[in-house]
Design an enzyme around this catalytic site. Structure first.
Site, mmCIF file in Angstrom:
data_model
loop_
_atom_site.group_PDB
_atom_site.id
_atom_site.type_symbol
_atom_site.label_atom_id
_atom_site.label_comp_id
_atom_site.label_asym_id
_atom_site.label_seq_id
_atom_site.Cartn_x
_atom_site.Cartn_y
_atom_site.Cartn_z
ATOM 1 N N SER A 80 0.717 -0.971 0.098
ATOM 2 C CA SER A 80 -0.220 -0.057 0.311
ATOM 3 C C SER A 80 0.450 1.098 -0.417
ATOM 4 C CB SER A 80 -1.323 -0.346 1.377
ATOM 5 O OG SER A 80 -0.166 -0.207 2.306
ATOM 6 N N THR B 121 -1.175 3.411 3.765
ATOM 7 C CA THR B 121 -0.312 4.765 4.144
ATOM 8 C C THR B 121 0.684 4.289 5.649
ATOM 9 O OG1 THR B 121 -2.633 5.545 2.454
ATOM 10 C CG2 THR B 121 -1.108 7.073 4.551
ATOM 11 N N THR C 234 2.085 6.701 0.258
ATOM 12 C CA THR C 234 0.856 6.106 0.193
ATOM 13 C C THR C 234 0.887 5.815 -1.898
ATOM 14 O OG1 THR C 234 -1.659 5.493 0.971
ATOM 15 C CG2 THR C 234 -0.920 7.198 -0.107
ATOM 16 N N ARG D 102 -6.526 9.599 -9.316
ATOM 17 C CA ARG D 102 -7.459 10.018 -8.412
ATOM 18 C C ARG D 102 -5.942 10.313 -6.743
ATOM 19 N NH1 ARG D 102 -6.663 7.666 -2.513
ATOM 20 N NH2 ARG D 102 -9.007 7.952 -2.168
ATOM 21 N N THR E 208 -5.016 7.880 8.223
ATOM 22 C CA THR E 208 -5.345 6.914 7.889
ATOM 23 C C THR E 208 -6.632 6.644 7.024
ATOM 24 O OG1 THR E 208 -4.694 4.833 6.940
ATOM 25 C CG2 THR E 208 -4.811 5.821 9.228
ATOM 26 N N GLY E 209 -6.621 5.973 6.037
ATOM 27 C CA GLY E 209 -8.698 5.560 6.074
ATOM 28 C C GLY E 209 -9.290 6.179 4.943
HETATM 29 C C1 SD4 Z 1 -5.838 7.431 0.520
HETATM 30 N N1 SD4 Z 1 -5.791 7.359 2.984
HETATM 31 O O1 SD4 Z 1 -5.735 7.275 -0.738
HETATM 32 C C2 SD4 Z 1 -5.437 7.159 1.829
HETATM 33 C C3 SD4 Z 1 -5.503 5.938 1.981
HETATM 34 C C4 SD4 Z 1 -5.162 4.851 3.439
HETATM 35 O O2 SD4 Z 1 -4.884 3.451 4.853
HETATM 36 O O3 SD4 Z 1 -4.701 6.215 4.490
HETATM 37 N N2 SD4 Z 1 -5.351 3.770 3.870
HETATM 38 O O4 SD4 Z 1 -7.027 7.055 0.454
#
Ligand code: SD4
Length: 341
Positions: A92, A194, A212, A222, A245-246
């Site tokens: 990731s 991330t 990330t 995107r 994160t997320g």
């Molecule tokens: C995103 N925030 O590209 C990042 C992905 C992420 O845990 O953090 N995932 O949306």
């Protein structure tokens, strides 16, 4: 007396052995004597490094080594997150990251220092260490953010090497995903993304980095929250630092990390601040189509070295490293489990 000498003197008086300041892996030494409350307050909490997910653990070790070896906070967070970027097993971040739906690995990263200088790259392809490009943007351009081809051209002009970041494993997963082509970026402990890292150095100055490959199977082009100062990462050296994160869309919609820092400015502890913003994100999304798979988590640290994290759903953890307890994983508190609607 310099801050460093002052720090070492206090540490020598306290429960923390000097050797524990050098090695993040080690715990406190038994032979040291009890500290006064005053020295504990000042010694135990600085430096501290905190970063998202399990890949934060080896990243913290590298960051700690840099910080205690004489590097700056920015050197430390850069060195730390580069560990995850360069690891093909981390699916990731950076090299080996899962691609977008066209099979392209596109990377987002940003970095911020205690003087509010910041640098960022987004939608960058073919460069293994986007965080180092973000740092160059910060230090060697009049700008904050470069994207896409422009970011790549800039990286190449600074001597970065272009390489294929799509590993055979990630390519295989992408081809499998194409069979159903369903976009549902469930982000959790077994599927984390991330790396965000925050560091408070021994002088009480903050630094942060975030990097990330973004949400797997995203639309080509995107950009998530991670390269956006204020969303994926924010710090104010007077107050504290926060990172996310997320699901990036939810974090951008709410200016997540900046809001966590503002809550700390109003006196909330790092964990309380993270929780308030997670609650806000929940309120804004509870009737949203993203709610089905929504996960967001924040980490935060304040000027005193207090730290915390909080996530919407269960399963978020983070790595923390300080002189007192060494490097360890901690589970974040959360609002709800995955079964709750
Ligand atoms: C995103 N925030 O590209 C990042 C992905 C992420 O845990 O953090 N995932 O949306």
């Amino acid at each position: 007396m310099s801050d460093r000498r002052d720090f070492i003197k206090k540490a020598a008086l306290g429960t923390i052995g000097i050797s524990t300041i050098i090695g993040c892996k080690e715990g406190p030494k038994e032979e040291t004597v009890a500290a006064t409350n005053e020295s504990l307050a000042q010694v135990q909490r600085k430096p501290v490094i905190i970063s998202t997910w399990k890949h934060g653990f080896p990243a913290n070790e590298a960051a700690w080594k840099t910080l205690t070896g004489g590097g700056t906070g920015i050197d430390a967070v850069e060195a730390g997150v580069r560990v995850s970027e360069g690891d093909p097993k981390e699916r990731s971040v950076g090299y080996g990251g899962l691609p977008d739906r066209e099979g392209k690995v596109t990377l987002d990263a940003c970095i911020m220092d205690s003087d509010s200088n910041c640098g960022s790259v987004a939608f960058l392809q073919g460069i293994k260490h986007p965080i180092s490009v973000a740092r160059k943007v910060m230090e060697e351009t009049p700008h904050v953010m470069l994207v896409g081809q422009g970011a790549l051209n800039f990286a190449l002009s600074k001597g970065f090497k272009e390489e294929n970041l799509l590993t055979p494993e990630s390519e295989k997963d992408w081809k499998k995903w194409l069979e159903k082509s369903k976009y549902k970026p469930v982000i959790n402990i077994e599927n984390h993304d991330t790396i965000s890292m925050l560091a408070l150095d021994e002088n009480g100055n903050l630094s942060g980095a975030c990097t990330t490959s973004g949400a797997a199977w995203k639309l080509h082009g995107r950009v998530g929250d991670s390269p956006i100062i204020g969303a994926g990462l924010f710090l104010d050296n007077e107050v504290g630092a926060a990172a996310a994160t997320g699901l990036g869309e939810a974090v951008i919609r709410t200016a997540g990390s900046a809001m966590v820092v503002e809550q700390m400015r109003m006196g909330k502890s790092p964990e309380e601040a993270c929780k308030i913003i997670v609650e806000r994100i929940f309120e804004k999304h509870k009737n949203h189509k993203d709610m089905e798979y929504l996960q967001v988590g924040f980490i935060a640290v304040n000027k005193n070295g207090e730290y915390g994290g909080y996530s919407l759903r269960s399963g978020f953890n983070y790595a923390v490293c300080d002189a007192e307890k060494g490097n360890r994983m901690e589970d974040a508190s959360f609002k709800m489990t995955w079964d709750e609607k």
